[in-house]
Write a protein that holds these residues in place. Structure first.
Motif, PDB file in Angstrom:
ATOM      1  N   THR A  45      -1.947   5.133  -9.075  1.00 63.31           N
ATOM      2  CA  THR A  45      -2.643   3.736  -9.081  1.00 63.31           C
ATOM      3  C   THR A  45      -1.655   2.514  -8.308  1.00 63.31           C
ATOM      4  O   THR A  45      -0.723   3.171  -7.931  1.00 63.31           O
ATOM      5  CB  THR A  45      -2.496   2.946 -10.592  1.00 63.31           C
ATOM      6  OG1 THR A  45      -1.018   3.089 -11.137  1.00 63.31           O
ATOM      7  CG2 THR A  45      -3.136   3.961 -11.605  1.00 63.31           C
ATOM      8  N   GLN A  46      -2.292   1.583  -8.304  1.00 63.41           N
ATOM      9  CA  GLN A  46      -1.400   0.367  -7.422  1.00 63.41           C
ATOM     10  C   GLN A  46      -0.175   0.300  -8.124  1.00 63.41           C
ATOM     11  O   GLN A  46       0.823   0.084  -7.522  1.00 63.41           O
ATOM     12  CB  GLN A  46      -2.320  -0.759  -7.521  1.00 63.41           C
ATOM     13  CG  GLN A  46      -3.475  -0.873  -6.338  1.00 63.41           C
ATOM     14  CD  GLN A  46      -2.929  -0.405  -5.133  1.00 63.41           C
ATOM     15  OE1 GLN A  46      -3.412   0.631  -4.485  1.00 63.41           O
ATOM     16  NE2 GLN A  46      -2.098  -1.421  -4.320  1.00 63.41           N
ATOM     17  N   SER A  47      -0.016   0.222  -9.494  1.00 65.21           N
ATOM     18  CA  SER A  47       1.334  -0.104 -10.074  1.00 65.21           C
ATOM     19  C   SER A  47       2.293   1.296  -9.907  1.00 65.21           C
ATOM     20  O   SER A  47       3.300   0.734  -9.537  1.00 65.21           O
ATOM     21  CB  SER A  47       1.045  -0.318 -11.555  1.00 65.21           C
ATOM     22  OG  SER A  47       0.660   0.505 -12.514  1.00 65.21           O
ATOM     23  N   ASN A  50       3.593   0.699  -6.486  1.00 68.23           N
ATOM     24  CA  ASN A  50       4.526   0.036  -6.375  1.00 68.23           C
ATOM     25  C   ASN A  50       5.994   0.249  -6.656  1.00 68.23           C
ATOM     26  O   ASN A  50       7.010   0.019  -6.189  1.00 68.23           O
ATOM     27  CB  ASN A  50       4.008  -1.417  -7.036  1.00 68.23           C
ATOM     28  CG  ASN A  50       4.905  -2.793  -6.711  1.00 68.23           C
ATOM     29  OD1 ASN A  50       5.314  -2.874  -5.761  1.00 68.23           O
ATOM     30  ND2 ASN A  50       5.433  -3.468  -7.761  1.00 68.23           N
ATOM     31  N   CYS A  68      -2.671   6.320   1.512  1.00 70.47           N
ATOM     32  CA  CYS A  68      -3.821   5.733   2.398  1.00 70.47           C
ATOM     33  C   CYS A  68      -4.447   6.760   3.209  1.00 70.47           C
ATOM     34  O   CYS A  68      -5.451   6.384   4.253  1.00 70.47           O
ATOM     35  CB  CYS A  68      -4.028   4.158   2.563  1.00 70.47           C
ATOM     36  SG  CYS A  68      -3.546   3.174   1.310  1.00 70.47           S
TER      37      CYS A  68
END
Length: 72
Positions: A45-47, A50, A68
């Protein structure tokens, strides 16, 4: 699609060689989920990306290359 070999290389470079255990602890996910993410069965996930960016000091290019990767 995540390039898990590059992610693992960054982890090793930072002294984290027990990949599944480290991801599980850092991302607060189960070891099963961590294993699935490392085996390309689940996306990060994006989190989570991060969190890994902060832990391994990943640049924008690193993130693009690792998380990506485009299918050819």
């Amino acid at each position: 699609m995540t390039d898990t070999n590059l992610l693992k290389a960054r982890m090793v470079a930072n002294g984290d060689e027990h990949f599944t255990n480290v991801l599980s602890d850092v991302l607060h996910i189960s070891r099963t989920t961590a294993s699935r993410k490392l085996n390309g069965l689940l996306d990060f996930t994006q989190s989570e990306i991060n969190e890994l960016k902060n832990r391994y000091d990943l640049s924008a290019d690193d993130i693009d290359t690792i998380f990506c990767k485009r299918s050819e």
